[in-house]
Design an enzyme around this catalytic site. Structure first.
Site, PDB file in Angstrom:
ATOM      1  N   GLY A  56       6.786 -13.782   6.192  1.00 46.19           N
ATOM      2  CA  GLY A  56       6.376 -13.952   7.585  1.00 46.19           C
ATOM      3  C   GLY A  56       7.552 -13.675   8.492  1.00 46.19           C
ATOM      4  O   GLY A  56       8.698 -13.684   8.044  1.00 46.19           O
ATOM      5  N   CYS A  83       9.615 -14.375  -0.017  1.00 49.06           N
ATOM      6  CA  CYS A  83      10.442 -14.453   1.197  1.00 49.06           C
ATOM      7  C   CYS A  83      10.182 -15.769   1.947  1.00 49.06           C
ATOM      8  O   CYS A  83      10.600 -16.824   1.499  1.00 49.06           O
ATOM      9  CB  CYS A  83      10.181 -13.218   2.051  1.00 49.06           C
ATOM     10  SG  CYS A  83      11.465 -12.932   3.252  1.00 49.06           S
ATOM     11  N   TYR A  84       9.465 -15.716   3.062  1.00 53.46           N
ATOM     12  CA  TYR A  84       9.143 -16.952   3.784  1.00 53.46           C
ATOM     13  C   TYR A  84       8.462 -17.953   2.842  1.00 53.46           C
ATOM     14  O   TYR A  84       8.718 -19.155   2.889  1.00 53.46           O
ATOM     15  CB  TYR A  84       8.224 -16.621   4.964  1.00 53.46           C
ATOM     16  CG  TYR A  84       7.935 -17.788   5.886  1.00 53.46           C
ATOM     17  CD1 TYR A  84       8.770 -18.049   6.968  1.00 53.46           C
ATOM     18  CD2 TYR A  84       6.832 -18.612   5.682  1.00 53.46           C
ATOM     19  CE1 TYR A  84       8.509 -19.112   7.817  1.00 53.46           C
ATOM     20  CE2 TYR A  84       6.564 -19.679   6.524  1.00 53.46           C
ATOM     21  CZ  TYR A  84       7.403 -19.925   7.586  1.00 53.46           C
ATOM     22  OH  TYR A  84       7.144 -20.980   8.419  1.00 53.46           O
ATOM     23  N   HIS A 171      10.840  -8.474  -1.571  1.00 56.86           N
ATOM     24  CA  HIS A 171       9.418  -8.123  -1.470  1.00 56.86           C
ATOM     25  C   HIS A 171       8.981  -7.265  -2.657  1.00 56.86           C
ATOM     26  O   HIS A 171       9.180  -6.050  -2.635  1.00 56.86           O
ATOM     27  CB  HIS A 171       9.155  -7.369  -0.164  1.00 56.86           C
ATOM     28  CG  HIS A 171       9.248  -8.259   1.032  1.00 56.86           C
ATOM     29  ND1 HIS A 171       8.181  -8.992   1.490  1.00 56.86           N
ATOM     30  CD2 HIS A 171      10.295  -8.559   1.832  1.00 56.86           C
ATOM     31  CE1 HIS A 171       8.552  -9.702   2.540  1.00 56.86           C
ATOM     32  NE2 HIS A 171       9.833  -9.468   2.771  1.00 56.86           N
ATOM     33  N   GLU A 173       6.094  -6.348  -3.357  1.00 57.47           N
ATOM     34  CA  GLU A 173       4.913  -5.533  -3.035  1.00 57.47           C
ATOM     35  C   GLU A 173       5.260  -4.177  -2.429  1.00 57.47           C
ATOM     36  O   GLU A 173       4.408  -3.301  -2.379  1.00 57.47           O
ATOM     37  CB  GLU A 173       3.990  -6.318  -2.079  1.00 57.47           C
ATOM     38  CG  GLU A 173       4.514  -6.554  -0.666  1.00 57.47           C
ATOM     39  CD  GLU A 173       5.439  -7.775  -0.548  1.00 57.47           C
ATOM     40  OE1 GLU A 173       6.016  -8.192  -1.566  1.00 57.47           O
ATOM     41  OE2 GLU A 173       5.601  -8.294   0.579  1.00 57.47           O
ATOM     42  N   SER A 225     -22.136   8.608  10.053  1.00 57.55           N
ATOM     43  CA  SER A 225     -21.282   9.484  10.860  1.00 57.55           C
ATOM     44  C   SER A 225     -20.800  10.657  10.029  1.00 57.55           C
ATOM     45  O   SER A 225     -20.391  11.684  10.561  1.00 57.55           O
ATOM     46  CB  SER A 225     -20.077   8.698  11.362  1.00 57.55           C
ATOM     47  OG  SER A 225     -19.254   8.345  10.259  1.00 57.55           O
ATOM     48  N   GLY A 226     -20.825  10.477   8.704  1.00 54.82           N
ATOM     49  CA  GLY A 226     -20.281  11.524   7.843  1.00 54.82           C
ATOM     50  C   GLY A 226     -18.866  11.175   7.409  1.00 54.82           C
ATOM     51  O   GLY A 226     -18.257  11.873   6.607  1.00 54.82           O
ATOM     52  N   GLY A 227     -18.319  10.079   7.935  1.00 54.20           N
ATOM     53  CA  GLY A 227     -17.024   9.586   7.474  1.00 54.20           C
ATOM     54  C   GLY A 227     -17.198   8.979   6.083  1.00 54.20           C
ATOM     55  O   GLY A 227     -18.323   8.744   5.640  1.00 54.20           O
ATOM     56  N   VAL A 228     -16.073   8.718   5.428  1.00 55.81           N
ATOM     57  CA  VAL A 228     -16.137   8.231   4.057  1.00 55.81           C
ATOM     58  C   VAL A 228     -16.903   6.898   3.962  1.00 55.81           C
ATOM     59  O   VAL A 228     -17.783   6.737   3.124  1.00 55.81           O
ATOM     60  CB  VAL A 228     -14.712   8.077   3.467  1.00 55.81           C
ATOM     61  CG1 VAL A 228     -14.759   7.366   2.126  1.00 55.81           C
ATOM     62  CG2 VAL A 228     -14.070   9.441   3.309  1.00 55.81           C
ATOM     63  N   ASP A 229     -16.601   5.970   4.863  1.00 58.43           N
ATOM     64  CA  ASP A 229     -17.190   4.624   4.736  1.00 58.43           C
ATOM     65  C   ASP A 229     -18.705   4.634   4.883  1.00 58.43           C
ATOM     66  O   ASP A 229     -19.423   4.061   4.062  1.00 58.43           O
ATOM     67  CB  ASP A 229     -16.593   3.665   5.771  1.00 58.43           C
ATOM     68  CG  ASP A 229     -15.079   3.719   5.768  1.00 58.43           C
ATOM     69  OD1 ASP A 229     -14.526   4.146   4.749  1.00 58.43           O
ATOM     70  OD2 ASP A 229     -14.464   3.359   6.786  1.00 58.43           O
ATOM     71  N   SER A 230     -19.198   5.292   5.934  1.00 59.09           N
ATOM     72  CA  SER A 230     -20.651   5.271   6.117  1.00 59.09           C
ATOM     73  C   SER A 230     -21.342   6.127   5.056  1.00 59.09           C
ATOM     74  O   SER A 230     -22.451   5.819   4.617  1.00 59.09           O
ATOM     75  CB  SER A 230     -21.044   5.715   7.528  1.00 59.09           C
ATOM     76  OG  SER A 230     -20.682   7.041   7.781  1.00 59.09           O
ATOM     77  N   SER A 231     -20.687   7.186   4.589  1.00 60.02           N
ATOM     78  CA  SER A 231     -21.300   8.035   3.567  1.00 60.02           C
ATOM     79  C   SER A 231     -21.429   7.296   2.244  1.00 60.02           C
ATOM     80  O   SER A 231     -22.469   7.336   1.591  1.00 60.02           O
ATOM     81  CB  SER A 231     -20.461   9.299   3.338  1.00 60.02           C
ATOM     82  OG  SER A 231     -20.364  10.024   4.532  1.00 60.02           O
ATOM     83  N   LYS A 370      -9.871   0.818   2.005  1.00 60.55           N
ATOM     84  CA  LYS A 370     -10.331   2.210   2.093  1.00 60.55           C
ATOM     85  C   LYS A 370     -10.255   2.943   0.742  1.00 60.55           C
ATOM     86  O   LYS A 370     -11.181   3.643   0.356  1.00 60.55           O
ATOM     87  CB  LYS A 370      -9.471   2.943   3.122  1.00 60.55           C
ATOM     88  CG  LYS A 370      -9.923   4.339   3.389  1.00 60.55           C
ATOM     89  CD  LYS A 370     -10.357   4.469   4.823  1.00 60.55           C
ATOM     90  CE  LYS A 370     -11.121   5.727   5.062  1.00 60.55           C
ATOM     91  NZ  LYS A 370     -11.971   5.594   6.245  1.00 60.55           N
TER      92      LYS A 370
END
Ligand code: XMP
Length: 514
Positions: A56, A83-84, A171, A173, A225-231, A370
């Site tokens: 943080g 860390c924090y 870190h 990650e 929309s044709g974007g990845v998520d809605s497709s 994503k």
């Protein structure tokens, strides 16, 4: 998905919190992020196999710095503080944390002080770790031992094997920590004994049965929309409920060249979706006439979209559900960090729709990132080339045309953008880039063509690398590529006599120009 084997991340406001979650999911383990003050009784009922306390931006000594309930250390769930998070563990067990004279930032070399730490099993000694902190543990907490040091941090990591509580100052990650993945994997599999069962096929199976149960024989509408998520959402729902899924693609006149038709063709021909095209470009462009202010543009586009979509939906009579491809980063409750100001753009493209239309929401990807949605898309059979497409904003080219949006200016931008993107593919770098596009600037400059002077538009090229769009670095295009793009645009796009390159990172710039 079996959520009993999960790792809970408590967020103390680190810029890397989402990265922790992704790292864990990359190892096929379900992880979820909750704010640092998530109550212990809720944690108990979630029953995660392990808990990670994130880093943080604050010091544990700052006024109002975030704390956790003491009880969390006594519920018998393995814990890793980063860390924090490490400093909180130290304070809780009567250790001491003090501000350093200089903030330690960047690479350091780790030196193990113990041979049998579970966290560092099979991790190479003297490998690089990434530091970013202003406070140090100066007195060891009770019951803990120091397991490693760096040149500037005598207490680089600690552990209490019996209670299974671990802390690292660096870190693990971030990619700069060479053995970070191994360290996280040790926490998951050596310490928490998690079963890695978070996989696309499990997710798909489970969602399909959930959707079938919720929806029954009702109808669901989805704005594709044709974007990845809605497709990907459309394909998943189609698998679950077939033709009871009604997909509507709204052409708002702000799509890239030929895009709406290509989307329609692909989903009709290859996937047999129940999809209709609404060509609303005229309405959108009429309403955008003379509008230059970017927020005003977004507002008009958002409202018009709702209106058009609502009208279309009414044609299908009794629809009960609206499906959306909302992703996890959109729903994580972010931790407000004192001093940081938050500016929120009107990002949510169909926000307000469900309430207004009295529809129940179905958001199958609410818990996904994503790249996980991309994986599911590939699993469901979407072509790789389609899945790997760069994200495209809801308000479309309107945020890439500075000043007024007109059909003439749209044509210029579409043609320039197509050349740019084609060249990226030609040079084989398209998939190295997170997002790339052309921008039409609201100014004209002088040029010369043959014997005459020209006074024409400027196109800016933008290309960035990023993992989630939150931060971004400008992509280092080769001179050969830039030269070729610039020549082709100036030669072929009528109305453009100059091409420039955007070399700003985010922050402080944004990805889109608006
Ligand atoms: P900025 O420009 O804020 O963009 O750095 C970050 C990412 O978000 C995308 N973006 C949008 N996506 N609706 C969307 O669906 C929007 O209104 C919108 N505005 C920006 C942008 O393309 C980038 O990927």
């Amino acid at each position: 998905m079996n959520s009993s084997d999960s790792i809970l991340i408590l967020d103390f406001g680190s810029q890397y919190t989402q990265l922790i979650a992704r790292r864990i999911r990359e190892m096929n383990v379900y992880s979820l992020i909750k704010p640092f003050d998530y109550p212990v009784d809720k944690i108990k009922s979630l029953n995660p196999k392990g808990i990670i306390l994130s880093g943080g931006p604050m010091s544990v000594y700052d006024e109002n710095s975030p704390r956790i309930e003491k009880e969390i250390f006594n519920i018998g769930i393995p814990l890793l503080g980063i860390c924090y998070g490490l400093q909180l563990i130290a304070l809780n067990f009567n250790g001491e944390v003090q501000p350093a004279e200089n903030r330690e930032y960047g690479k350091a070399e780790i030196n193990f002080l113990s041979e049998n730490s579970d966290l560092f099993k099979n991790v190479k000694n003297h490998s690089v770790v990434w530091m970013s902190h202003g406070d140090y543990v100066t007195r060891l907490p009770k019951g803990f031992s120091v397991t490693s040091e760096t040149e500037n941090s005598p207490v680089c990591s600690i552990e209490n094997k019996k209670q299974k509580i671990y802390g690292v100052q660096f870190h693990p990650e971030v990619a700069h920590t060479k053995e970070g993945k191994k360290i996280i994997s040790n926490f998951l599999f050596e310490i928490c004994n998690v079963i890695p069962n978070w996989k696309p096929e499990n997710f798909v199976e489970k969602s399909i049965s959930e959707i079938m149960e919720i929806v029954g024989s009702e109808k669901v509408i989805l704005a594709l929309s044709g974007g990845v998520d809605s497709s990907v959402a459309a394909l998943l729902l189609h698998k679950a409920i077939g033709d009871n899924l009604i997909c509507v693609h709204v052409d708002n006149g702000l799509m890239r060249k030929g895009e709406s038709l290509a989307i329609m063709k692909m989903f009709r021909d290859n996937y047999d979706l129940n999809i209709s095209l609404v060509d609303a470009s005229e309405i959108f462009l009429n309403r955008l006439k003379s509008v230059e202010d970017p927020e005003q543009k977004r507002k008009i586009i958002g409202e018009t979209f709702i209106e058009v979509f609502e009208k279309e939906a009414a044609k299908y009579g009794d629809v009960k559900f609206l499906a959306q491809g909302t992703l996890y980063p959109d729903v994580i409750e972010s931790v407000p960090v004192a001093g940081a100001s938050v500016t929120i753009k009107s990002h949510h493209n169909v926000g307000g729709l469900p309430e207004k239309m009295n529809l129940k929401l179905i958001e199958p990807f609410r818990e996904l990132f994503k790249d996980e949605v991309r994986e599911i898309g590939e699993y469901l059979g979407l072509p790789h080339g389609f899945i790997a497409r760069h994200p495209f904003p809801g308000p479309g080219l309107a945020v890439r045309i500075l000043g007024e949006v007109t059909s003439e200016r749209l044509k210029i931008l579409r043609d320039a953008d197509e050349i740019f993107i084609d060249e990226l593919r030609e040079f084989g770098v398209y998939e190295d880039i997170w997002q790339a596009f052309a921008v039409l600037l609201p100014l004209k400059t002088v040029g010369v063509m043959g014997d005459s002077r020209t006074y024409e538009n400027v196109i800016a090229l933008r290309g960035v690398t990023s993992t989630d769009g939150m931060t971004a670095e400008w992509y280092r295009f080769s001179y050969e590529l830039l030269e070729s793009v610039s020549n082709k645009i100036i030669r072929n796009v009528k109305g453009v006599n100059r091409v420039v390159l955007d070399i700003s990172s985010k922050p402080p710039a944004t990805i889109e120009w608006e």
